[in-house]
Design a protein around this motif. Structure first.
Motif, PDB file in Angstrom:
ATOM      1  N   LEU A 123      16.442 -22.146  -9.359  1.00  0.00           N
ATOM      2  CA  LEU A 123      17.596 -23.001  -9.645  1.00  0.00           C
ATOM      3  C   LEU A 123      18.181 -22.674 -11.019  1.00  0.00           C
ATOM      4  CD1 LEU A 123      16.476 -26.579  -8.471  1.00  0.00           C
ATOM      5  CD2 LEU A 123      18.321 -25.212  -7.487  1.00  0.00           C
ATOM      6  N   ILE A 124      17.281 -22.514 -11.992  1.00  0.00           N
ATOM      7  CA  ILE A 124      17.704 -22.235 -13.367  1.00  0.00           C
ATOM      8  C   ILE A 124      18.434 -20.901 -13.449  1.00  0.00           C
ATOM      9  CG2 ILE A 124      16.852 -21.673 -15.686  1.00  0.00           C
ATOM     10  CD1 ILE A 124      14.579 -23.717 -15.159  1.00  0.00           C
ATOM     11  N   THR A 188      24.879 -21.849  -3.728  1.00  0.00           N
ATOM     12  CA  THR A 188      25.590 -22.469  -2.604  1.00  0.00           C
ATOM     13  C   THR A 188      26.151 -23.835  -3.007  1.00  0.00           C
ATOM     14  OG1 THR A 188      24.084 -21.371  -1.045  1.00  0.00           O
ATOM     15  CG2 THR A 188      25.394 -23.198  -0.194  1.00  0.00           C
ATOM     16  N   SER A 189      25.376 -24.583  -3.804  1.00  0.00           N
ATOM     17  CA  SER A 189      25.819 -25.908  -4.246  1.00  0.00           C
ATOM     18  C   SER A 189      27.115 -25.820  -5.040  1.00  0.00           C
ATOM     19  CB  SER A 189      24.732 -26.571  -5.105  1.00  0.00           C
ATOM     20  OG  SER A 189      23.564 -26.787  -4.354  1.00  0.00           O
ATOM     21  N   PRO A 194      31.764 -28.752  -7.080  1.00  0.00           N
ATOM     22  CA  PRO A 194      32.355 -28.132  -8.274  1.00  0.00           C
ATOM     23  C   PRO A 194      31.746 -28.687  -9.559  1.00  0.00           C
ATOM     24  CG  PRO A 194      34.054 -28.807  -6.711  1.00  0.00           C
ATOM     25  CD  PRO A 194      32.765 -29.399  -6.228  1.00  0.00           C
ATOM     26  N   GLY A 195      31.419 -27.796 -10.480  1.00  0.00           N
ATOM     27  CA  GLY A 195      30.849 -28.227 -11.758  1.00  0.00           C
ATOM     28  C   GLY A 195      29.369 -28.525 -11.706  1.00  0.00           C
ATOM     29  N   ILE A 196      28.674 -28.101 -10.625  1.00  0.00           N
ATOM     30  CA  ILE A 196      27.235 -28.362 -10.506  1.00  0.00           C
ATOM     31  C   ILE A 196      26.458 -27.730 -11.659  1.00  0.00           C
ATOM     32  CG2 ILE A 196      26.793 -26.321  -9.069  1.00  0.00           C
ATOM     33  CD1 ILE A 196      25.048 -29.732  -8.702  1.00  0.00           C
ATOM     34  N   ASN A 198      27.216 -27.867 -14.661  1.00  0.00           N
ATOM     35  CA  ASN A 198      27.210 -28.806 -15.782  1.00  0.00           C
ATOM     36  C   ASN A 198      25.999 -29.741 -15.735  1.00  0.00           C
ATOM     37  OD1 ASN A 198      29.651 -27.675 -16.513  1.00  0.00           O
ATOM     38  ND2 ASN A 198      30.889 -29.313 -15.604  1.00  0.00           N
ATOM     39  N   ILE A 199      25.364 -29.795 -14.577  1.00  0.00           N
ATOM     40  CA  ILE A 199      24.121 -30.561 -14.418  1.00  0.00           C
ATOM     41  C   ILE A 199      22.915 -29.637 -14.523  1.00  0.00           C
ATOM     42  CG2 ILE A 199      22.731 -31.932 -12.807  1.00  0.00           C
ATOM     43  CD1 ILE A 199      25.349 -32.976 -11.609  1.00  0.00           C
ATOM     44  N   LEU A 200      22.957 -28.517 -13.785  1.00  0.00           N
ATOM     45  CA  LEU A 200      21.802 -27.625 -13.700  1.00  0.00           C
ATOM     46  C   LEU A 200      21.482 -26.921 -15.014  1.00  0.00           C
ATOM     47  CD1 LEU A 200      22.386 -25.975 -10.192  1.00  0.00           C
ATOM     48  CD2 LEU A 200      20.813 -27.820 -10.783  1.00  0.00           C
ATOM     49  N   VAL A 201      22.506 -26.541 -15.780  1.00  0.00           N
ATOM     50  CA  VAL A 201      22.260 -25.789 -17.015  1.00  0.00           C
ATOM     51  C   VAL A 201      21.579 -26.636 -18.088  1.00  0.00           C
ATOM     52  CG1 VAL A 201      23.360 -24.552 -18.928  1.00  0.00           C
ATOM     53  CG2 VAL A 201      24.027 -24.050 -16.580  1.00  0.00           C
TER      54      VAL A 201
END
Length: 247
Positions: A123-124, A188-189, A194-196, A198-201
């Motif tokens: 994920l990262i 894929t997410s 959009p902007g996922i 901004n959460i994952l990072v």
């Protein structure tokens, strides 16, 4: 977008192949391996915390600003790693005395915990490539440096837990492939949410900070010899320097 996919999938496949590194340690004396590993751990600690503060956080702050939401996601990353480790350690403590099976429960739990950890790594890495190719490469390097000593340790745990060498390598590799799934889900997410990134990072940054500060650095403090401690510090700083050079 296609280029990001190619780089991300290629990166997690390379990370997954590190599962086989345990095979190359069989011919190395344990004392020699332990001496070398502690400096690799130092290097990895510097690289992880360096990647968080030099690549991941600056990039996301540049995109959306240093908001309370970003801070909360960083803290969520740290809390998620705390929960994961508590879960794995709890199961290890409650099952490692059971001997009714050739394959010990703690070895199976190690595989499960490692699989979840590898999924998070995927994920990262996937999220970092959503930011930019250079950030993705830097994050892949940081993850790889952390994975090398971890995979060697995991291989030893599986052997100790009753797996043959061949089965330990095979199941360790299957666990490592969870990183591919993690990267695919992250990429894929981004299409549907959009902007996922901004959460994952920031979540990833928090996890890197936790791993470095709560897991790796305490291991380094177990060494009290002055000369070795200085060498650890040098390797730690070198890990940070590598991240600076990858900017």
């Amino acid at each position: 977008m296609i280029v990001s996919w190619i780089y991300a999938i290629g990166s997690v496949l390379l990370i997954s192949l590190l599962a086989f590194i345990g095979l190359f340690t069989l011919s190395i004396k344990k004392k020699t391996l332990d001496r070398a590993l502690i400096y690799l751990v130092s290097f990895a600690a510097g690289a992880l915390i360096g990647d968080a503060f030099i690549h991941l956080l600056p990039e996301i702050v540049k995109e959306v600003g240093f908001t309370l939401t970003i801070s909360l996601w960083v803290l969520a990353g740290m809390v998620s790693m705390f929960i994961l480790e508590k879960f794995v350690h709890w199961h290890h403590c409650h099952h490692h005395h059971e001997h009714h099976s050739k394959i010990k429960p703690f070895a199976v739990m190690n595989l499960v915990g490692d699989g979840v950890h590898n999924f998070i790594d995927g994920l990262i890495i996937g999220a970092s490539y959503l930011i930019s190719i250079p950030v993705g490469i830097a994050t892949t390097v940081a993850v790889a440096l952390h994975e090398i000593p971890q995979e060697i340790g995991d291989f030893g745990v599986l052997i100790h837990g009753g797996f043959s060498r061949a089965k330990a390598l095979f199941f360790n590799f299957l666990s490592a492939l969870m990183a591919v799934l993690g990267a695919i889900i992250a990429l894929t997410s981004s299409i549907y949410i959009p902007g996922i990134e901004n959460i994952l990072v920031p979540l990833a940054a928090g996890q890197f900070i936790y791993i470095s500060a709560a897991d790796l650095i305490p291991e380094l403090h177990k060494e009290t010899d002055t000369k070795k401690s200085i060498l650890q510090l040098i390797w730690f700083i070198l890990g940070i320097i590598v991240m600076i050079l990858l900017v």
